[in-house]
Design an enzyme around this catalytic site. Structure first.
Site, PDB file in Angstrom:
ATOM      1  N   GLU A 250       0.876  -1.175   0.000  1.00  0.00           N
ATOM      2  CA  GLU A 250       0.000   0.000   0.000  1.00  0.00           C
ATOM      3  C   GLU A 250       0.906   1.216   0.000  1.00  0.00           C
ATOM      4  O   GLU A 250       1.641   1.458   0.961  1.00  0.00           O
ATOM      5  CB  GLU A 250      -0.953   0.045   1.190  1.00  0.00           C
ATOM      6  N   CYS A 284      -1.834   8.741   3.694  1.00  0.00           N
ATOM      7  CA  CYS A 284      -1.848   8.350   2.285  1.00  0.00           C
ATOM      8  C   CYS A 284      -3.138   8.764   1.585  1.00  0.00           C
ATOM      9  O   CYS A 284      -3.183   8.821   0.354  1.00  0.00           O
ATOM     10  CB  CYS A 284      -1.636   6.841   2.152  1.00  0.00           C
TER      11      CYS A 284
END
Length: 486
Positions: A250, A284
């Site tokens: 990720e 993020c």
């Protein structure tokens, strides 16, 4: 929890230190809040060996009920220490208390969900021919190497560890030096769960990358789960390919807000502003790109600028604080340099923001939010993850143009759609290249559903039923159970 802690590694069920010791700092003040043993290759090798022994010699991989009980009891143990988790994140990570609470609340839920996964490996069996059965079983891959980032370390560690344990893997967790105190607390909690055999979870702390590199290169570690930057993720994938490892990544994001002219603008502006300041933009899924339809653009930009100009920076200890510090002053300088480069390349400052000059915040890593108007999507400030409280604004006319602008980056982790139209959210969401679409909201994460990115935002999924996939191997077994005539 204000006492200073000397954080150590947790290897094979025991605490272990090292001659090399580094300091943990409070990013809001720059003050030393503790120390930690700073790992190198020796500790990494010991952790891998312990995890390998735990996998092959112990009952962990063979007993799903044991794993379910361990995960359930680990959830209970975390629930009892939740205040300590929040306090540690505030002091070490710089999060404001509500933000730390938001991160921490996912932990217990993720562990309870994984406890259910432990007893449901989802194999299958069928008769492929009269007198012959074929079955597909799923077995744990082996030792899992989990490389955890500093920006949300308490939850992002558990997000990967929980499904790895549910699958029957043992683990080596590499925690960053900036999260050493969080790692120490995690190990304290792990040590209270009797169903976790020694060597099942091994935690090492390092400020560098020697242990992370060792995990990626070691043939004893068949699966890697990495959360971090896209640049580092590419290196992880390249190095892991030498051993054909499973790799879950990720990586970075560049979340767009698509604000249509029929949106509830008061709510859209409030949440869009917040999406830039939560975790000081070190997330993020930070809402770093604002795409607004022309008819309401002036109104939205003015309202957003007003909110961002009046955001109050401060430490978690001050309840009036509205944005906490970045992780360190080097990050402040990096973000400000990116803004300066954008201005030199033609971006226009709506709200300049920048490093804080408030005397009471001297010594801390505070950065005031910045809002830039851009017309060129090729600018690095639009294309690259800034990882700080910086937003860009672009104007669109049509739905098709909004989708094109939203997809015009290498990232695809998340996106937000703001509209009161009944059909538009489904229509637009299906066209967006992103793994999480939030409608009239932002970063609406759900443990029970898969989370991950498109394009350069990564591969694989954590959360949901798919979270266990990287940690399991399929095996086909075929048996003739009716004797064949001779």
């Amino acid at each position: 929890m204000n006492e200073q802690i000397n954080a150590k590694h947790w290897i094979d069920g025991a605490w272990t230190g090292l001659a090399r010791v580094s300091e943990s700092l409070n990013p809001a003040t720059g003050e030393v809040i503790g120390t930690y043993a700073d790992a190198g290759v020796e500790e990494g090798l010991a952790a891998i060996e312990a995890a390998a022994r735990g996998f092959t010699a112990g009952p962990w991989r063979l007993d799903p009920m044991m794993r379910a009980a361990a995960l359930s009891h680990l959830a209970d143990a975390y629930a009892e220490r939740m205040d300590d988790v929040v306090d540690t994140l505030c002091r070490e990570n710089g999060k404001l208390r509500p933000e730390a609470g938001f991160e921490a609340h996912f932990i217990v839920r993720a562990l309870r969900f994984a406890a259910g996964l432990a007893v449901h490996p989802f194999g299958r069996v069928t008769d492929t021919h009269p007198g012959r059965q074929a079955m597909s079983i799923r077995q744990p891959v082996g030792v899992a190497g989990l490389i955890v980032p500093w920006n949300s370390p308490a939850y992002l560690c558990i997000r990967a560890l929980a499904p790895a344990l549910a699958a029957g893997c043992t683990a080596v967790v590499k925690m960053p030096g900036q999260a050493a105190q969080t790692a120490a607390l995690m190990c304290e909690i792990l040590a209270t769960v009797p169903e976790l055999p020694a060597g099942t979870v091994n935690v090492v702390i390092e400020s560098g990358s020697d242990v992370a590199r060792l995990l990626v290169e070691s043939p004893q570690v068949p699966v890697i789960s990495f959360t971090g930057s896209t640049r580092t993720g590419r290196l992880v994938a390249q190095q892991a390919a030498a051993h054909f490892k499973r790799v879950g990544l990720e990586l970075g994001g560049k979340t767009p807000h698509l604000v249509f002219d029929d949106a509830d603008l008061d709510i859209a502006v409030a949440i869009t502003a917040q999406s830039s300041t939560v975790f000081a933009g070190q997330f993020c899924m930070t809402g770093s790109r604002v795409l607004v339809q022309r008819r309401v653009a002036d109104e939205v930009i003015a309202a957003l600028a007003d909110r961002l100009e009046n955001v109050r920076p401060g430490p978690a200890a001050d309840p009036a604080s509205q944005i906490g510090p970045m992780i360190d002053t080097a990050s402040v300088a990096r973000v400000d340099a990116a803004v300066e480069d954008a201005l030199a390349a033609g971006a226009k400052a709506i709200v300049r923001g920048g490093p804080s000059t408030i005397p009471d915040l001297a010594g801390g890593a505070f950065y005031h939010p910045t809002l830039l108007s851009v017309s060129d999507s090729t600018l690095p400030i639009v294309q690259e993850e800034t990882f700080g409280p910086v937003q860009t604004v672009q104007i669109f006319d049509t739905e098709e143009e909004a989708v094109t602008l939203a997809n015009d980056t290498d990232y695809g982790l998340s996106a937000c759609i703001w509209t009161r139209d009944v059909d538009r959210p489904v229509r637009v969401a299906r066209q967006l290249d992103a793994g999480l679409i939030s409608v009239n909201s932002w970063a609406n994460l759900t443990i029970e559903f898969e989370e991950g990115g498109f394009k350069s935002s990564g591969v694989g999924r954590l959360g949901g039923l798919a979270s266990i996939e990287d940690f399991l191997e399929y095996k086909q077994i075929t048996q003739d159970y009716v004797p064949l005539p001779h």
